[in-house]
Design an enzyme around this catalytic site. Structure first.
Site: not given
Lengths: 566, 163
Positions: A50, A112-113, A162, A479
């Site tokens: 993602e 959940f999630q 949802k 760097m």
């Protein structure tokens, strides 16, 4: 027409002119994905992480100027977007990020999630919305796009539970939107513009300092016209590269920590600094107390908070940069006698700058057969299309690209300036390629940053995003190694990437083409072949391992205290 | 410098966290903060007392204005504003100090709102200076509990904030 929330989201995207989104499915966005399955107007690209999806949408936005759109599921999907959102926020990139959320009734139950993504993204978004009623959905989408693209642009998160995606309502997309707490200033105050022109007429040693806002605000043409008309030298920040053609005699290139000697000297000796849509970042100013010590400062910005945040400002002008520059151009033309007189006086200032230019040009020495990274950048410029888009990661290769590529066209450099996000380059290039399938898109990476998002090779191959990937491989986190060399007694703590990865085999494993150059006389051949090969190509250049980015102003030092290339 | 700033915001969930988060995220100070809906129910009014030099206060007001849910920010100047806070204070009031507590309450026009054989609970309103003066006089007698609203502020004159 009655439709479900998922469909409404897609209809809204369509009406906002969105043609491509980058998203990753999951439990709380499965309804959206089901609608997307038969929604042909929007191209969906599936990244392999993602974070990369958000960077790709960001790259798309930077390259096109349109709002980039990313989509992720709730919980881990949403938290994976954070680095991408923060990157876009720091560079003021217009984006809308859609996240799934657990059903409204479960919010707060540690479902959940579930993650409180509105809470988590509050400090790294321009604004965010949790949709609690499907009836508000269309208006919220309209507001999200409006906020993302107007004023000082930025990312906006819309969190979509949802049940909201499932619920049905009448769809009507508002034509306009009015947010009483959000009224960005567009026009500059005429009196301030008059004063600015008067200050320019009084100046003997003026410099224009340009930030990324000129590119974001599509004001490169106006800026270039103004600088040429007034005959004032122009230096840009990393984000401003491409806003003013670097091959023009008035260009001083980059300023700041790794800026040119002459840009930093010009800023340190000027008597008038005209800051255009720049925000006086610490990498630009060095030690504030000794920044532009002899200068009066005019600061033009759309965001009032940028003004007087870091440095004193003698004349602020708040407004849309393109609008304000257009207003200025109306009073700075040939008819302005005071300016004409002042311009004559700039000749000796320009001569002084030219002396600095010839004394310490941006330089490096290519000796022996070991490839110098700067040489690769110069050859890339020479062998690429004039309108090629370059995305970089963060680190030495980024600074060498900024110093040696020579950008002349806005929106051709995509780089994470504010947040400095390693792993940005590859997916950003992917997003730009999705926007411009016909243009050459080059991702310039170090071996460190490349490995942060190398899974996206799969996305590129799958979606025929023919990015040409350049890895300047020094087998170091270069760097940080440079800082350790200069300031930590060469104690290379955890900066050596000891494992020599076979990047060619890696590219091939994903179905891409891999090419390698280890000697300087192989560089042109690899670049030419890489550009001529269809599909994503990874070009690895084994470069001098301990090359430094110079000049360098040590952190916290004054701009005049540069470590120069010998 | 101490500043009392009124912030008119959308009366919606999550707005207060945006304002408070702005202060903590940017390292600005909050001495006190009160918030409640206004006569216009779509708006809440936050009164925040902060401190900082001129440049910091300018940043605070600009940053507040930048929040999408903020409608108006008013940085009040002391001479043009009226500031009040309320305290509820539970004070030890045994035999020898019972009369003293009442005398102090009387001087500051505080009300006794609860009484037990061992304590008085007082309610006082006034400028922060007045309220703290009363508290300092009560302190030696033994403060059991103190709760304060923090100041709220309103401009002087006939005009409302909309002008």
């Amino acid at each position: 027409m009655k439709m479900n929330g998922a469909r409404i989201v897609l209809e809204c995207l369509k009406r906002e002119g969105v043609d491509t989104i980058f998203g990753y499915p999951g439990g709380t966005v499965i309804n959206l994905y089901d609608e997307l399955f038969s929604f042909k107007e929007i191209r969906h690209i599936l990244p392999r992480h993602e974070q990369a999806g958000v960077h790709a949408a960001d790259g798309y936005a930077r390259a096109t100027g349109k709002v980039g759109v990313a989509l992720a599921t709730s919980g881990p999907g949403a938290t994976n977007t954070i680095t991408g959102i923060a990157t876009a926020y720091m560079d003021s990139i217009p984006m809308v990020i859609l996240t799934g959320q657990v059903p409204t009734a479960l919010i707060g139950n540690d479902a959940f999630q579930e993650a409180d993504i509105i809470g988590i993204t509050r400090p790294c978004t321009k604004h965010n919305f949790l949709v609690k009623d499907v009836k508000d959905l269309a208006v919220i989408m309209k507001k999200a796009f409006y906020i993302a693209r107007t004023g000082r642009p930025g990312p906006v998160v819309v969190d979509l539970p949802k049940d909201i995606q499932i619920a049905q309502t009448e769809f009507e997309y508002p034509e306009t939107v009015d947010i009483r707490g959000y009224k960005p200033t567009v026009e500059g105050h005429p009196r301030q513009i008059e004063k600015a022109v008067a200050m320019i007429a009084q100046a003997k040693k003026p410099v224009i300092y340009v930030g990324g806002g000129v590119i974001l605000g599509n004001a490169s043409e106006e800026l270039t016209t103004l600088a040429k008309q007034l005959d004032i030298p122009v230096t840009t920040t990393l984000m401003g590269l491409g806003s003013f053609p670097e091959d023009h005699p008035l260009s001083l290139g980059l300023l700041g920590m790794h800026g040119t000697y002459y840009a930093n000297m010009a800023v340190s000796h000027c008597d008038l600094l005209i800051a255009v849509a720049a925000r006086f970042d610490d990498r630009v100013t060095g030690k504030i107390a000794s920044f532009a010590p002899h200068a009066k400062i005019i600061h033009l910005d759309v965001d009032p908070t940028s003004i007087k945040k870091n440095v004193r400002v003698d004349l602020p002008i708040v407004g849309d940069v393109r609008e304000v520059l257009t207003q200025m151009l109306k009073v700075t033309d040939a008819k302005n006698k005071d300016l004409a007189a002042a311009k004559e006086g700039f000749a000796s200032w320009k001569a002084e700058i030219d002396e600095w230019k010839s004394k310490h040009p941006i330089t490096y020495r290519q000796t022996g057969s070991t490839i110098k990274p700067q040489y690769v950048i110069q050859r890339l410029r020479a062998l690429s299309d004039p309108d090629a888009i370059v995305a970089t990661d963060v680190g030495q290769h980024q600074m060498w690209t900024a110093q040696f590529f020579g950008f002349t066209i806005p929106r051709t450099l995509l780089s994470s300036g504010g947040l400095g996000t390693m792993g940005f380059g590859l997916p950003a290039a992917m997003g730009a390629q999705a926007a411009f399938p016909g243009r050459q898109v080059i991702a310039i990476c170090g071996d460190g940053g490349f490995q942060m998002n190398m899974q996206e090779l799969a996305t590129m191959v799958q979606n025929r995003l023919d990015v040409k990937i350049v890895i300047l491989n020094n087998n170091f986190l270069g760097m940080v190694r440079q800082w350790q060399e200069l300031f930590f007694d060469k104690r290379y703590s955890s900066t050596c990437m000891e494992l020599p990865i076979d990047f060619i085999k890696l590219a091939e494993a994903f179905g891409a083409v891999g090419l390698r150059a280890t000697k300087v006389d192989e560089v042109d051949e690899v670049i030419t072949k890489g550009f001529a090969t269809k599909g994503p190509v990874l070009m690895e250049f084994k470069v001098a391992r301990e090359e430094k980015v110079l000049p360098m102003v040590p952190a916290g030092a004054s701009l005049t205290e540069m470590v120069l290339a010998s | 410098m101490r500043h009392t700033i009124a912030v008119l915001v959308e009366n919606e969930f999550g707005v207060l966290s945006r304002v408070v988060g702005l202060f903590s995220g940017r390292g600005f100070n909050i001495d006190s903060l009160t918030v409640a809906p206004t006569n216009d129910e779509s708006l809440s009014r936050i009164t925040v007392v902060t401190r900082g030099d001129e440049q910091i206060i300018e940043q605070i007001t600009k940053q507040l204005n930048k929040l999408i849910d903020v409608i108006k920010v008013i940085d009040f100047e002391a001479e043009n504003a009226i500031e009040r806070e309320m305290v509820l204070v539970k004070v030890n009031a045994e035999e020898q100090s019972r009369a003293e507590v009442l005398r102090i309450a009387d001087i500051f026009r505080a009300k006794v709102i609860d009484v037990t054989p061992k304590s008085y609970t007082l309610e006082a309103t006034g400028t922060p200076a007045k309220v703290s003066a009363m508290i300092e006089l009560l302190r030696p007698l033994g403060l059991k509990e103190l709760v304060s609203t923090g100041p709220v502020v309103i401009g002087r004159g006939a005009k409302g904030w909309k002008g």
